[in-house]
Design a protein around this motif. Structure first.
Motif, PDB file in Angstrom:
ATOM      1  N   THR A 136       4.649  -4.697   2.030  1.00  0.00           N
ATOM      2  CA  THR A 136       5.362  -3.446   2.275  1.00  0.00           C
ATOM      3  C   THR A 136       4.474  -2.554   3.141  1.00  0.00           C
ATOM      4  O   THR A 136       3.237  -2.627   3.082  1.00  0.00           O
ATOM      5  CB  THR A 136       5.699  -2.727   0.958  1.00  0.00           C
ATOM      6  OG1 THR A 136       6.544  -1.590   1.238  1.00  0.00           O
ATOM      7  CG2 THR A 136       4.460  -2.238   0.231  1.00  0.00           C
ATOM      8  N   GLY A 137       5.125  -1.718   3.971  1.00  0.00           N
ATOM      9  CA  GLY A 137       4.394  -0.723   4.743  1.00  0.00           C
ATOM     10  C   GLY A 137       3.399  -1.265   5.745  1.00  0.00           C
ATOM     11  O   GLY A 137       2.379  -0.632   5.997  1.00  0.00           O
ATOM     12  N   CYS A 138       3.635  -2.445   6.324  1.00  0.00           N
ATOM     13  CA  CYS A 138       2.714  -3.024   7.311  1.00  0.00           C
ATOM     14  C   CYS A 138       3.339  -3.009   8.694  1.00  0.00           C
ATOM     15  O   CYS A 138       4.566  -2.967   8.848  1.00  0.00           O
ATOM     16  CB  CYS A 138       2.345  -4.456   6.938  1.00  0.00           C
ATOM     17  SG  CYS A 138       1.544  -4.628   5.334  1.00  0.00           S
TER      18      CYS A 138
ATOM     19  N   ALA B 212       5.873  -0.591  -4.045  1.00  0.00           N
ATOM     20  CA  ALA B 212       4.633   0.062  -4.464  1.00  0.00           C
ATOM     21  C   ALA B 212       4.767   0.600  -5.888  1.00  0.00           C
ATOM     22  O   ALA B 212       3.831   0.509  -6.696  1.00  0.00           O
ATOM     23  CB  ALA B 212       4.283   1.191  -3.491  1.00  0.00           C
TER      24      ALA B 212
ATOM     25  N   SER C 241       5.372   4.122   0.955  1.00  0.00           N
ATOM     26  CA  SER C 241       5.350   3.985  -0.500  1.00  0.00           C
ATOM     27  C   SER C 241       6.785   3.946  -0.988  1.00  0.00           C
ATOM     28  O   SER C 241       7.471   4.966  -1.027  1.00  0.00           O
ATOM     29  CB  SER C 241       4.604   5.161  -1.153  1.00  0.00           C
ATOM     30  OG  SER C 241       4.591   5.015  -2.549  1.00  0.00           O
TER      31      SER C 241
ATOM     32  N   ARG D  38       2.648  -8.165   9.913  1.00  0.00           N
ATOM     33  CA  ARG D  38       3.302  -8.707   8.723  1.00  0.00           C
ATOM     34  C   ARG D  38       3.885 -10.092   8.996  1.00  0.00           C
ATOM     35  O   ARG D  38       3.713 -11.018   8.192  1.00  0.00           O
ATOM     36  CB  ARG D  38       4.394  -7.746   8.254  1.00  0.00           C
ATOM     37  CG  ARG D  38       5.193  -8.266   7.081  1.00  0.00           C
ATOM     38  CD  ARG D  38       6.114  -7.190   6.546  1.00  0.00           C
ATOM     39  NE  ARG D  38       6.987  -7.704   5.505  1.00  0.00           N
ATOM     40  CZ  ARG D  38       7.753  -6.940   4.729  1.00  0.00           C
ATOM     41  NH1 ARG D  38       7.724  -5.609   4.869  1.00  0.00           N
ATOM     42  NH2 ARG D  38       8.520  -7.484   3.823  1.00  0.00           N
TER      43      ARG D  38
ATOM     44  N   THR E 114      -0.321  -4.092   1.725  1.00  0.00           N
ATOM     45  CA  THR E 114       0.184  -2.883   2.367  1.00  0.00           C
ATOM     46  C   THR E 114      -0.952  -2.136   3.049  1.00  0.00           C
ATOM     47  O   THR E 114      -2.104  -2.198   2.595  1.00  0.00           O
ATOM     48  CB  THR E 114       0.870  -1.966   1.337  1.00  0.00           C
ATOM     49  OG1 THR E 114       1.305  -0.756   1.988  1.00  0.00           O
ATOM     50  CG2 THR E 114      -0.074  -1.609   0.195  1.00  0.00           C
TER      51      THR E 114
END
Length: 536
Positions: free
Chosen positions: A390-392, A433, A429, A397, A424
């Motif tokens: 997540t969040g990359c 997360a 978030s 990714r 991440t």
């Protein structure tokens, strides 16, 4: 001249009639192929027969074929191409026996899956009141293990392609017989790279000692109404379903070699080929089930060997489904269906997938290097671990997910208590997360994850399953009778025994049959006070 006659070679034309037999060279081989109304030699009939005569070196010396009146429905026209009109006015099989005898007498009979063809011929002889003697025969399907050892599938088309033998007019008796004769010639040619097997050559001397009958010994068996009704029912059960793409792909990749590695007896090769073909549309009709039982009986497969063959197919398909690291829902559904069709307990598929996953983890774990002395990233990443992202950065990714998949690390779409880590860069978030925080899941930066991948460690062996209490029956075992006067033997699921053996330090592979001693050791651990005999 009919359309069928146009396919014949000049040699065939010379040997079409009874007068052609006088020109045949004594001895050698007679290659036979039959087209039939179905797969069961007991309830189906021969529609067409072709013979190709060769000398002792496999060189063709003559050929002959005939359409035959089956005295009932012709069966699957879409397979053999023969309609009721094609056999109207054709001779009955019994009328051809004297001529057929002249072609076969003193020769070795050859066919691809010989027991199938010979079972039909023997049945037709019996129907006509004749007793067919024991005949030395050579099965090119079985022989391909010696001459073409590296093949995955061993259908006639596969063997012909490997040996560069033309196959024209497939699923016609003459077309298949010619191709099989070409295969035989390739096998007997020492220039092909493999010396002819001595046992195959010794058959030639045996053929000359066979005493052939000169006439029928009883009245022909009439074709009764029950036979006609049964044939019509089986024809009406012709398959119309189309297999799911997942099963189509698995069966396309299916290898007989893998099935043998999974414990199928080598004598079951024709049964395995027929089983794979029967599964191609995702169902096994009543007629196919009867035919498979007929083939198993023809091959003299015991119940244990048949179960082993069925199980080997499921195990091989499970390994194929897991080859990319994950079994999709579609693949799982098709494997469940196959398991049901084969009459295997539901636990067999569960253990098969566990075994396949363990085998893949072992394969991917082989050769991995230990952690460096300077390692500072805590618990390493291992083959089989589950991770989420997540969040990359999108490109980063994609690269890391692709690399993780190829190494055997499972990339999941969500976070659970079984997730090893969340990858991440902290830029977003969201729900993953939050789930990681609740589950206490480890969070790592993409740069650290790349280092973890570079130093990937072998999978951790699963903890041994708790064995039953002393005197309790073995887990997932069934009780089978033994000889009169003895106790009962308990047969444990081989998948469970294999896993138990590996987890307890025994040197066993991921495939193949287990030694009987392992079953005995498992039984002794489970119930040390018992002295049962456990068979593999």
């Amino acid at each position: 001249m009919g359309l069928f006659d146009k396919w014949r070679s000049p040699t065939a034309a010379k040997h079409r009639g009874a007068e052609g037999t006088s020109q045949l060279t004594p001895g050698g081989f007679t290659v036979i192929d039959v087209e039939t109304t179905g797969l069961s030699s007991r309830s189906h009939r021969v529609l067409e027969i072709a013979v190709v005569r060769t000398d002792t070196a496999g060189r063709v010396t003559g050929e002959w074929s005939r359409r035959i009146d089956p005295e009932g429905p012709v069966g699957a026209t879409h397979i053999h191409g023969i309609t009721s009109a094609d056999v109207r006015g054709a001779p009955k099989f019994g009328e051809l026996i004297p001529h057929l005898n002249q072609w076969m007498q003193g020769t070795v009979l050859v066919a691809h899956n010989a027991r199938f063809d010979l079972a039909f011929i023997r049945s037709e002889y019996s129907n006509a009141g004749w007793d067919l003697p024991w005949l030395p025969s050579l099965c090119t399907l079985q022989a391909s293990n010696h001459y073409l050892p590296a093949m995955d599938r061993r259908r006639l088309a596969d063997c012909c392609a490997a040996a560069r033998v033309p196959l024209r007019g497939a699923h016609t008796a003459l077309g298949d017989a010619r191709a099989t004769a070409g295969l035989l010639s390739h096998f007997l040619d020492p220039r092909a790279g493999v010396k002819p097997h001595p046992e195959h050559l010794s058959l030639l001397s045996e053929a000359g000692t066979v005493a052939w009958p000169t006439g029928p010994v009883r009245q022909p068996r009439p074709v009764g109404a029950a036979d006609q009704v049964r044939a019509r029912i089986q024809v009406s059960q012709a398959k119309k379903a189309v297999a799911a793409p997942a099963l189509v792909q698995l069966l396309a990749d299916f290898s007989l070699v893998d099935a043998l590695d999974e414990g199928a007896p080598t004598s079951a090769l024709p049964y395995l080929e027929m089983l794979a073909e029967a599964l191609e549309d995702g169902e096994i009709t009543t007629a196919e089930a009867e035919a498979l039982n007929e083939v198993a009986a023809t091959l003299q497969l015991g119940d244990d060997e048949k179960v082993a063959a069925n199980r080997s197919v499921l195990l091989a398909l499970s390994h194929l489904a897991l080859s990319d690291g994950v079994v999709s829902r579609a693949e799982k559904a098709e494997l469940v269906k196959v398991s049901d069709l084969l009459g295997l307990p539901k636990t067999v598929l569960t253990h098969a997938l566990d075994q396949a996953e363990a085998a893949r983890h072992e394969r991917l774990s082989a050769g991995l290097q230990p952690l460096p002395d300077t390692w500072s990233l805590g618990e390493p990443l291992r083959v089989g671990d589950k991770v989420a992202f997540t969040g990359c950065d999108g490109a980063v990714r994609d690269r890391l997910e692709t690399r993780a998949d190829s190494l055997g690390v499972r990339v999941m779409n969500s976070v659970s208590a079984k997730t090893a880590m969340l990858v991440t860069d902290g830029g977003f978030s969201g729900t993953k997360a939050e789930a990681a925080a609740k589950a206490g899941c480890r969070v790592v930066h993409p740069d650290d994850f790349q280092t973890l991948l570079q130093h990937l460690q072998p999978a951790v062996a699963r903890q041994p399953k708790r064995l039953p209490a002393q005197g309790a029956p073995l887990q997932n075992a069934q009780t089978v009778p033994v000889e009169a006067g003895g106790s009962e033997a308990t047969r444990a699921d081989p998948a469970i025994v294999r896993q138990w053996a590996r987890e307890n330090g025994y040197a066993v592979g991921t495939r193949g049959r287990l030694h009987q001693d392992l079953f005995a050791a498992y039984a002794a651990q489970a119930a040390p006070g018992e002295h049962n005999t456990v068979n593999s």
